[in-house]
Every structure is written in structure tokens, then in C-alpha cells.
Scaffold this motif. Structure first.
Motif, PDB file in Angstrom:
ATOM      1  N   ASN A   1       0.850  -1.193   0.000  1.00  0.00           N
ATOM      2  CA  ASN A   1       0.000   0.000   0.000  1.00  0.00           C
ATOM      3  C   ASN A   1       0.886   1.242   0.000  1.00  0.00           C
ATOM      4  O   ASN A   1       1.005   1.936   1.000  1.00  0.00           O
ATOM      5  CB  ASN A   1      -0.898  -0.039   1.258  1.00  0.00           C
ATOM      6  N   LEU A   2       1.520   1.508  -1.138  1.00  0.00           N
ATOM      7  CA  LEU A   2       2.467   2.626  -1.208  1.00  0.00           C
ATOM      8  C   LEU A   2       1.729   3.955  -1.108  1.00  0.00           C
ATOM      9  O   LEU A   2       0.664   4.128  -1.709  1.00  0.00           O
ATOM     10  CB  LEU A   2       3.268   2.553  -2.517  1.00  0.00           C
ATOM     11  N   GLN A   3       2.338   4.873  -0.361  1.00  0.00           N
ATOM     12  CA  GLN A   3       1.686   6.171  -0.130  1.00  0.00           C
ATOM     13  C   GLN A   3       2.086   7.184  -1.208  1.00  0.00           C
ATOM     14  O   GLN A   3       2.434   8.312  -0.905  1.00  0.00           O
ATOM     15  CB  GLN A   3       2.067   6.703   1.261  1.00  0.00           C
ATOM     16  N   HIS A   4       2.090   6.786  -2.441  1.00  0.00           N
ATOM     17  CA  HIS A   4       2.473   7.685  -3.531  1.00  0.00           C
ATOM     18  C   HIS A   4       1.364   7.675  -4.575  1.00  0.00           C
ATOM     19  O   HIS A   4       0.677   6.675  -4.760  1.00  0.00           O
ATOM     20  CB  HIS A   4       3.788   7.246  -4.185  1.00  0.00           C
ATOM     21  N   ASP A   5       1.262   8.828  -5.276  1.00  0.00           N
ATOM     22  CA  ASP A   5       0.246   8.926  -6.326  1.00  0.00           C
ATOM     23  C   ASP A   5       0.608   8.025  -7.507  1.00  0.00           C
ATOM     24  O   ASP A   5       1.770   7.629  -7.661  1.00  0.00           O
ATOM     25  CB  ASP A   5       0.149  10.374  -6.820  1.00  0.00           C
ATOM     26  N   ASP A   6      -0.371   7.786  -8.352  1.00  0.00           N
ATOM     27  CA  ASP A   6      -0.124   7.037  -9.590  1.00  0.00           C
ATOM     28  C   ASP A   6       0.932   7.772 -10.412  1.00  0.00           C
ATOM     29  O   ASP A   6       0.971   9.009 -10.425  1.00  0.00           O
ATOM     30  CB  ASP A   6      -1.406   6.958 -10.441  1.00  0.00           C
TER      31      ASP A   6
ATOM     32  N   ARG B   1      -0.472  -7.942  -5.240  1.00  0.00           N
ATOM     33  CA  ARG B   1      -0.685  -6.555  -4.806  1.00  0.00           C
ATOM     34  C   ARG B   1       0.626  -5.736  -4.903  1.00  0.00           C
ATOM     35  O   ARG B   1       0.616  -4.621  -5.441  1.00  0.00           O
ATOM     36  CB  ARG B   1      -1.264  -6.569  -3.379  1.00  0.00           C
ATOM     37  N   PRO B   2       1.771  -6.254  -4.412  1.00  0.00           N
ATOM     38  CA  PRO B   2       3.015  -5.506  -4.574  1.00  0.00           C
ATOM     39  C   PRO B   2       3.338  -5.177  -6.034  1.00  0.00           C
ATOM     40  O   PRO B   2       3.745  -4.052  -6.335  1.00  0.00           O
ATOM     41  CB  PRO B   2       4.075  -6.445  -3.968  1.00  0.00           C
ATOM     42  N   LEU B   3       3.155  -6.126  -6.954  1.00  0.00           N
ATOM     43  CA  LEU B   3       3.435  -5.827  -8.367  1.00  0.00           C
ATOM     44  C   LEU B   3       2.516  -4.721  -8.869  1.00  0.00           C
ATOM     45  O   LEU B   3       2.949  -3.804  -9.572  1.00  0.00           O
ATOM     46  CB  LEU B   3       3.239  -7.086  -9.227  1.00  0.00           C
ATOM     47  N   SER B   4       1.244  -4.779  -8.491  1.00  0.00           N
ATOM     48  CA  SER B   4       0.295  -3.743  -8.927  1.00  0.00           C
ATOM     49  C   SER B   4       0.725  -2.380  -8.397  1.00  0.00           C
ATOM     50  O   SER B   4       0.637  -1.373  -9.114  1.00  0.00           O
ATOM     51  CB  SER B   4      -1.119  -4.017  -8.392  1.00  0.00           C
TER      52      SER B   4
ATOM     53  N   PHE C   1      12.345   0.786  -8.668  1.00  0.00           N
ATOM     54  CA  PHE C   1      12.976  -0.530  -8.605  1.00  0.00           C
ATOM     55  C   PHE C   1      12.766  -1.189  -7.251  1.00  0.00           C
ATOM     56  O   PHE C   1      12.487  -0.513  -6.247  1.00  0.00           O
ATOM     57  CB  PHE C   1      14.464  -0.482  -9.015  1.00  0.00           C
ATOM     58  N   CYS C   2      12.869  -2.503  -7.280  1.00  0.00           N
ATOM     59  CA  CYS C   2      12.578  -3.292  -6.085  1.00  0.00           C
ATOM     60  C   CYS C   2      13.456  -4.531  -6.167  1.00  0.00           C
ATOM     61  O   CYS C   2      13.198  -5.428  -6.974  1.00  0.00           O
ATOM     62  CB  CYS C   2      11.088  -3.655  -6.100  1.00  0.00           C
ATOM     63  N   SER C   3      14.507  -4.552  -5.360  1.00  0.00           N
ATOM     64  CA  SER C   3      15.511  -5.608  -5.489  1.00  0.00           C
ATOM     65  C   SER C   3      15.556  -6.477  -4.240  1.00  0.00           C
ATOM     66  O   SER C   3      15.682  -5.969  -3.121  1.00  0.00           O
ATOM     67  CB  SER C   3      16.888  -4.961  -5.731  1.00  0.00           C
ATOM     68  N   ASN C   4      15.427  -7.762  -4.440  1.00  0.00           N
ATOM     69  CA  ASN C   4      15.587  -8.750  -3.363  1.00  0.00           C
ATOM     70  C   ASN C   4      14.491  -8.639  -2.304  1.00  0.00           C
ATOM     71  O   ASN C   4      14.747  -8.873  -1.121  1.00  0.00           O
ATOM     72  CB  ASN C   4      16.971  -8.613  -2.692  1.00  0.00           C
ATOM     73  N   VAL C   5      13.310  -8.268  -2.719  1.00  0.00           N
ATOM     74  CA  VAL C   5      12.199  -8.078  -1.779  1.00  0.00           C
ATOM     75  C   VAL C   5      11.041  -9.036  -2.072  1.00  0.00           C
ATOM     76  O   VAL C   5      10.544  -9.717  -1.163  1.00  0.00           O
ATOM     77  CB  VAL C   5      11.671  -6.621  -1.831  1.00  0.00           C
ATOM     78  N   LEU C   6      10.621  -9.134  -3.337  1.00  0.00           N
ATOM     79  CA  LEU C   6       9.384  -9.881  -3.643  1.00  0.00           C
ATOM     80  C   LEU C   6       9.444 -11.332  -3.185  1.00  0.00           C
ATOM     81  O   LEU C   6       8.434 -11.899  -2.762  1.00  0.00           O
ATOM     82  CB  LEU C   6       9.068  -9.837  -5.143  1.00  0.00           C
ATOM     83  N   LEU C   7      10.623 -11.942  -3.253  1.00  0.00           N
ATOM     84  CA  LEU C   7      10.754 -13.347  -2.852  1.00  0.00           C
ATOM     85  C   LEU C   7      10.386 -13.575  -1.395  1.00  0.00           C
ATOM     86  O   LEU C   7      10.003 -14.679  -0.999  1.00  0.00           O
ATOM     87  CB  LEU C   7      12.172 -13.845  -3.128  1.00  0.00           C
ATOM     88  N   HIS C   8      10.508 -12.504  -0.583  1.00  0.00           N
ATOM     89  CA  HIS C   8      10.287 -12.644   0.861  1.00  0.00           C
ATOM     90  C   HIS C   8       8.845 -12.347   1.281  1.00  0.00           C
ATOM     91  O   HIS C   8       8.532 -12.395   2.475  1.00  0.00           O
ATOM     92  CB  HIS C   8      11.214 -11.696   1.622  1.00  0.00           C
ATOM     93  N   LEU C   9       7.985 -12.018   0.315  1.00  0.00           N
ATOM     94  CA  LEU C   9       6.619 -11.614   0.657  1.00  0.00           C
ATOM     95  C   LEU C   9       5.658 -12.791   0.518  1.00  0.00           C
ATOM     96  O   LEU C   9       5.896 -13.701  -0.285  1.00  0.00           O
ATOM     97  CB  LEU C   9       6.173 -10.473  -0.258  1.00  0.00           C
ATOM     98  N   PRO C  10       4.540 -12.764   1.253  1.00  0.00           N
ATOM     99  CA  PRO C  10       3.596 -13.889   1.171  1.00  0.00           C
ATOM    100  C   PRO C  10       2.835 -13.932  -0.149  1.00  0.00           C
ATOM    101  O   PRO C  10       2.293 -14.974  -0.515  1.00  0.00           O
ATOM    102  CB  PRO C  10       2.637 -13.637   2.342  1.00  0.00           C
TER     103      PRO C  10
END
Ligand SMILES: C[S@@+](CC[C@H](N)C(=O)[O-])C[C@H]1O[C@@H](n2cnc3c(N)ncnc32)[C@H](O)[C@@H]1O
Length: 260
Positions: free
Chosen positions: A113-118, A138-141, A125-134
Motif C-alpha cells: 500500500n504505497l503512499q504515492h500517487d499514480d 498486490r506488490p506488483l500492482s 525498482f525493487c531488489s531482493n524483496v518480492l521473494l520474501h513476501l507472502p
């Protein structure tokens, strides 16, 4: 409690201290940090705004600052307050080892739930994070939503998906066999990622590139000295050219999303 057992980051301040040592040049840049910076440098136009989601101690900024030819602005967000405190400390005033070319902004934030506008950052970028999420949907969106031109992700992508839990000591399991505390090391299939991402609003193209962009000699340095003690930092080693963490063969991959 159920569903939250993967949220272990705020329980591991030690990891934030490693990030801090990377951000201040006491430890070398990560190979992934250099690889991300070289890709972003190629994608960037002058004056681009860059968002680093799951930035830890902001240590990727060191590589960006060294590599970027054009001027840029940088914002780092992370869910772990302590890491953001360490990032601010590392880059405030003159303490940044490299002497920075941009004034970074660091904030706590949740990739779900990023607090930034569209469309508010040119490159996300997002490095070495997605693998650790359940979950990653939603994160990709969210990553795609807040980006204007590109999203660059480094995570585990293979032919076959796996859900992997690294159980944290002391090992404790409930009656269903679920561990009380764990970190995910999930591998998603390229076909799942491609089909999910390509229909997100505003996406023009998605491409996958296995990450071979590392010097094996710089992987697997298991110790460095802090406060007179040797501290283990990196359990990764190379077997047959693949990065292996503990027993897990890691199919690291760059996912590049281009927006319309
Ligand atoms: C393995 S570290 C990667 C840090 C850095 N990107 C790197 O590659 O060294 C994972 C990071 O994701 C952050 N994180 C975990 N869950 C998050 C969430 N829901 N939203 C934002 N950041 C999160 C953690 O606090 C941690 O800093």
C-alpha cells in the motif's frame, strides 16, 4: 498472528547495521546493487525521479551515485523503521562515504500500500524483496501503479514455482505444522509473472533476464569485521554458476516492465 509470521524484518536490527556499513562504504557494494544501477543508468533520462522499494539502509544509492551519468533524484521506502533510521543516518550531511550528488528522501512505507500517487516516479525498482513476501500480486500492482516509465525488479523467477520457508531459530511449529517465524524465499514461474503483469493497467511490455551480472569472486565473502569481531554476512555461494543460499539454488532474474 496468522499471516504475520513472515514479518520478521523489524526483529533483526543486525541486518540494518550491515546495510548501514554498506551505505557508508565500510562494506563493499553488493553485486546486485551494481547490476541494478547499471540497468537504471541505461534506462534513465536527465532529471529522472527514482524510487527504491524495500530500500533497507539505502545502500543501492551508493551504486546509483557512482554509475548514473545523468542527474537524478532518489527516494527510498522500507517497511522496517530501524532500516530507514539507519539510511537517514548514513546519508545525512557529510556522513555518506561517497559525497552524494543528490539529496535522498527516506520514508517508511509498505509495498502492499504505497503512499504515492499514480505515475509519480519515472523509474521504480525493487531488489531482493518480492521473494520474501507472502504474495506478489498486490506488490506488483503497486510498483506498476506508482511508476511513470519503468519498473525494474530483481527476484527469483524460474520455470517452476516453489513456496519456500526458511524457518527461524528456535524452530517452533504449531499443530498444523506451520512454523512460528520464517522468511519466505519464494520462486515464481515466468509464465505466472508474465501473464499477471502484462494485464496490469498501463503496462506496454514485460521482459525477463536471468541475472548473470555478478563477479563470482565477490559472492560468498562470509565475514567482515565490525567492532573487532568477525560478522557473518553472506551465506550465498556459487555452484555451477548458480547462486546458492544455504541449500536453495536461487534463479535470480531481472524483470523489466515498461509502461505505455
Ligand atoms: C532482503 S532485504 C533487501 C534490501 C535491499 N533492497 C537489498 O537488496 O539489499 C528486504 C527488504 O524488504 C523490506 N520489506 C519487507 N517487507 C516489506 C514491505 N511489506 N514493504 C516494504 N518493504 C518491505 C525489509 O525491511 C528489507 O529491508
Amino acid at each position: 498472528m496468522k499471516g504475520e509470521k513472515w514479518k520478521t524484518w523489524d526483529k533483526t536490527p543486525k541486518y540494518g547495521d550491515v546495510f548501514y556499513d554498506r551505505a557508508t562504504g565500510k562494506m563493499p557494494e553488493m553485486e546486485s546493487s551494481k547490476a541494478v544501477a547499471s540497468r537504471i543508468s541505461r534506462l534513465a533520462s536527465a532529471g529522472d525521479s527514482i524510487l527504491d522499494v524495500g530500500c533497507g539502509g539505502g545502500h543501492y544509492l551508493v551504486s546509483l551515485d557512482k554509475t548514473m551519468v545523468k542527474p537524478f533524484s532518489y527516494t527510498g521506502v522500507d517497511a522496517t523503521e530501524y532500516y530507514i533510521e539507519k539510511a537517514k543516518e548514513a546519508f545525512s550531511g557529510k556522513s555518506a562515504a561517497t559525497g552524494l550528488r543528490c539529496e535522498p528522501v527516506f520514508d517508511t512505507g509498505d509495498i502492499f500500500n504505497l503512499q504515492h500517487d499514480d505515475n509519480s516516479f519515472d523509474i521504480v525498482f525493487c531488489s531482493n524483496v518480492l521473494l520474501h513476501l507472502p504474495s506478489v500480486t498486490r506488490p506488483l500492482s503497486e510498483l506498476v501503479r506508482v511508476s511513470r516509465r519503468y519498473v525494474l525488479i530483481r527476484t527469483l523467477v524460474g520455470n517452476e514455482p516453489f513456496r519456500i520457508m526458511h524457518v527461524i531459530s528456535p524452530e517452533e511449529y504449531n499443530e498444523d505444522g506451520d512454523p512460528e517465524k520464517f522468511n519466505y524465499f519464494n520462486i515464481y514461474s515466468e509464465s505466472f509473472m508474465r501473464s499477471f503483469i502484462s494485464v496490469l493497467p498501463g503496462v506496454k511490455n514485460v521482459s525477463f533476464e536471468p541475472d548473470n551480472d555478478f563477479n563470482p569472486d565477490n559472492i560468498g565473502s562470509t565475514e567482515y569485521v565490525r567492532g573487532g569481531k568477525e560478522v557473518p554476512v553472506n551465506l550465498t555461494r556459487i555452484i555451477n554458476g548458480m547462486q546458492v543460499n544455504n541449500y536453495i539454488i536461487e534463479p535470480w532474474c531481472f524483470v523489466l516492465i515498461e509502461k505505455k
